[in-house]
Design an enzyme around this catalytic site. Structure first.
Site, PDB file in Angstrom:
ATOM      1  N   ASP A   1       0.840  -1.207   0.000  1.00 57.87           N
ATOM      2  CA  ASP A   1       0.000   0.000   0.000  1.00 57.87           C
ATOM      3  C   ASP A   1       0.875   1.256   0.000  1.00 57.87           C
ATOM      4  O   ASP A   1       0.379   2.370  -0.152  1.00 57.87           O
ATOM      5  CB  ASP A   1      -1.001  -0.011   1.162  1.00 57.87           C
ATOM      6  CG  ASP A   1      -0.345  -0.167   2.519  1.00 57.87           C
ATOM      7  OD1 ASP A   1       0.892  -0.294   2.581  1.00 57.87           O
ATOM      8  OD2 ASP A   1      -1.082  -0.159   3.530  1.00 57.87           O
ATOM      9  N   SER A   2       2.207   1.060   0.139  1.00 56.88           N
ATOM     10  CA  SER A   2       3.144   2.178  -0.044  1.00 56.88           C
ATOM     11  C   SER A   2       3.039   2.723  -1.468  1.00 56.88           C
ATOM     12  O   SER A   2       3.573   3.799  -1.757  1.00 56.88           O
ATOM     13  CB  SER A   2       4.576   1.733   0.255  1.00 56.88           C
ATOM     14  OG  SER A   2       4.888   0.539  -0.428  1.00 56.88           O
TER      15      SER A   2
ATOM     16  N   ASP B   1      -1.261  -5.863  -0.412  1.00 56.86           N
ATOM     17  CA  ASP B   1      -1.693  -5.281   0.865  1.00 56.86           C
ATOM     18  C   ASP B   1      -3.200  -5.057   0.895  1.00 56.86           C
ATOM     19  O   ASP B   1      -3.785  -4.547  -0.074  1.00 56.86           O
ATOM     20  CB  ASP B   1      -1.006  -3.917   1.077  1.00 56.86           C
ATOM     21  CG  ASP B   1       0.174  -4.012   2.032  1.00 56.86           C
ATOM     22  OD1 ASP B   1       0.137  -4.860   2.944  1.00 56.86           O
ATOM     23  OD2 ASP B   1       1.132  -3.232   1.857  1.00 56.86           O
TER      24      ASP B   1
ATOM     25  N   LYS C   1      -1.593  -9.248   2.605  1.00 57.35           N
ATOM     26  CA  LYS C   1      -0.943  -8.844   3.850  1.00 57.35           C
ATOM     27  C   LYS C   1      -1.837  -7.849   4.570  1.00 57.35           C
ATOM     28  O   LYS C   1      -2.467  -7.005   3.911  1.00 57.35           O
ATOM     29  CB  LYS C   1       0.431  -8.219   3.570  1.00 57.35           C
ATOM     30  CG  LYS C   1       1.105  -7.663   4.825  1.00 57.35           C
ATOM     31  CD  LYS C   1       2.581  -7.371   4.606  1.00 57.35           C
ATOM     32  CE  LYS C   1       2.886  -6.063   3.938  1.00 57.35           C
ATOM     33  NZ  LYS C   1       2.379  -4.858   4.650  1.00 57.35           N
TER      34      LYS C   1
ATOM     35  N   GLU D   1      -2.218  -5.438   8.440  1.00 56.17           N
ATOM     36  CA  GLU D   1      -1.494  -4.925   9.616  1.00 56.17           C
ATOM     37  C   GLU D   1      -2.231  -5.258  10.908  1.00 56.17           C
ATOM     38  O   GLU D   1      -3.467  -5.217  10.954  1.00 56.17           O
ATOM     39  CB  GLU D   1      -1.319  -3.407   9.484  1.00 56.17           C
ATOM     40  CG  GLU D   1      -0.438  -3.028   8.319  1.00 56.17           C
ATOM     41  CD  GLU D   1      -0.173  -1.533   8.196  1.00 56.17           C
ATOM     42  OE1 GLU D   1      -0.528  -0.763   9.108  1.00 56.17           O
ATOM     43  OE2 GLU D   1       0.402  -1.143   7.161  1.00 56.17           O
TER      44      GLU D   1
ATOM     45  N   GLU E   1       8.302  -4.593  11.214  1.00 56.47           N
ATOM     46  CA  GLU E   1       8.818  -3.302  10.743  1.00 56.47           C
ATOM     47  C   GLU E   1       9.295  -2.445  11.912  1.00 56.47           C
ATOM     48  O   GLU E   1       8.556  -2.226  12.887  1.00 56.47           O
ATOM     49  CB  GLU E   1       7.724  -2.561   9.945  1.00 56.47           C
ATOM     50  CG  GLU E   1       8.204  -1.191   9.447  1.00 56.47           C
ATOM     51  CD  GLU E   1       7.368  -0.588   8.337  1.00 56.47           C
ATOM     52  OE1 GLU E   1       6.430  -1.246   7.844  1.00 56.47           O
ATOM     53  OE2 GLU E   1       7.671   0.565   7.962  1.00 56.47           O
TER      54      GLU E   1
HETATM   55  O1  KIV Z   1       3.601  -1.244   1.766  1.00 57.95           O
HETATM   56  C1  KIV Z   1       4.774  -1.534   2.006  1.00 57.95           C
HETATM   57  O2  KIV Z   1       5.713  -1.089   1.322  1.00 57.95           O
HETATM   58  C2  KIV Z   1       5.045  -2.404   3.127  1.00 57.95           C
HETATM   59  C3  KIV Z   1       6.477  -2.704   3.431  1.00 57.95           C
HETATM   60  C4  KIV Z   1       7.044  -1.576   4.202  1.00 57.95           C
HETATM   61  C5  KIV Z   1       6.634  -3.986   4.161  1.00 57.95           C
HETATM   62  O3  KIV Z   1       4.164  -2.840   3.794  1.00 57.95           O
END
Ligand code: KIV
Length: 262
Positions: free
Chosen positions: A42-43, A81, A110, A112, A179
């Protein structure tokens, strides 16, 4: 690579390498590398769209980037994500979100945290959705933390993160991203869990490592976190290439006869 290979890598003591990817061109390059697996993080909201946090990574955006990566990534294992809050609205909403990401090409998702949605993770894993956890600094909670800060420094916080890691494993997660936590805590969690830990800013004892692709390629000239190593100066290379092209156009040396049609 598959979820079972993640577990096998841990039992055989083989380290796992992961990077993020958000687009087809980089996915093609990654497909020709030895990298084990790709995260459509999600980055993307920050790296590709210039937002100040990952909160803007809505499902439509995640689906769009997941589909683009899936078209280029060949046989690579793809994790996507789950957007902010999408796994806090009950089992049905979480299953629907994961379904859409997997239809777009993800092999796993993934999400959180774990407290308050361990039942959702359990329902997802029981429905055939491989889930990767994410503990320590959870970027979607940036406003609750009051900034991006190392987590688990106090003994109490460290115990909490260890407890959450156990709960995640119990709920059926096949791996967990750790993280920005201290080295000794990451080591303890890695030794305790049967599932692999993938570190980012969590030191060398994790079972694998993940970095944002643009960060490790040196494409982020504005900011470099302490835990990032730049393995290439791609950002500088891009600027140099653009300046050379600009000069060649203005001097009239590009295009040459060989680069033109008769
Ligand atoms: O979205 C992302 O880039 C992440 C990494 C920092 C693991 O979740």
């Amino acid at each position: 690579m598959s979820v079972t290979d993640f577990l096998r890598a841990k039992t055989e003591g083989r380290k796992l390498s992961m990077v993020t990817c958000y687009d087809y061109t980089f996915a093609r390059l990654l497909s020709q590398s030895a990298i084990d697996a790709i995260l459509i993080g999600d980055s993307a909201a920050m790296v590709m769209h210039g937002h100040s946090s990952t909160i803007n990574a809505e499902l439509e955006l995640m689906r769009y980037h997941t589909a683009a990566v899936a078209r280029g990534a060949g046989e690579k294992f793809l994790v996507a994500d789950m957007p902010f809050l999408s796994f806090r609205k009950g089992v049905s909403a979480a299953l629907d979100t994961a379904h859409q990401l997997m239809r777009a090409g993800a092999h796993a998702v993934k999400l959180e945290g774990v407290d308050g949605h361990d039942d959702v993770i359990e329902a997802m894993t029981q429905s055939g959705i491989p889930v990767m956890g994410h503990l320590g600094l959870q970027p979607q909670s940036v406003h609750a933390y009051g900034g991006y800060k190392v987590q688990g420094r106090s003994e109490e916080q460290a115990k909490e993160i260890l407890r959450q890691a156990r709960l995640l494993q119990h709920a059926g997660a096949f791996a967990v991203v750790l993280e920005c936590i201290p080295v000794c805590l990451a080591k303890e969690i890695t030794q305790e869990l049967a599932i692999p830990t993938i570190g980012i800013g969590a030191g060398p004892h994790c079972d694998g490592q993940i970095l944002v692709l643009q960060d490790m390629l040196g494409m982020n000239l504005d900011f470099q976190p302490k835990f990032v190593r730049t393995f290439s100066q791609t950002g500088r290379g891009v600027i140099d290439a653009l300046d050379q092209y600009n000069t060649a156009v203005k001097q009239g040396s590009f295009p040459s006869r060989e680069e033109s049609y008769n």
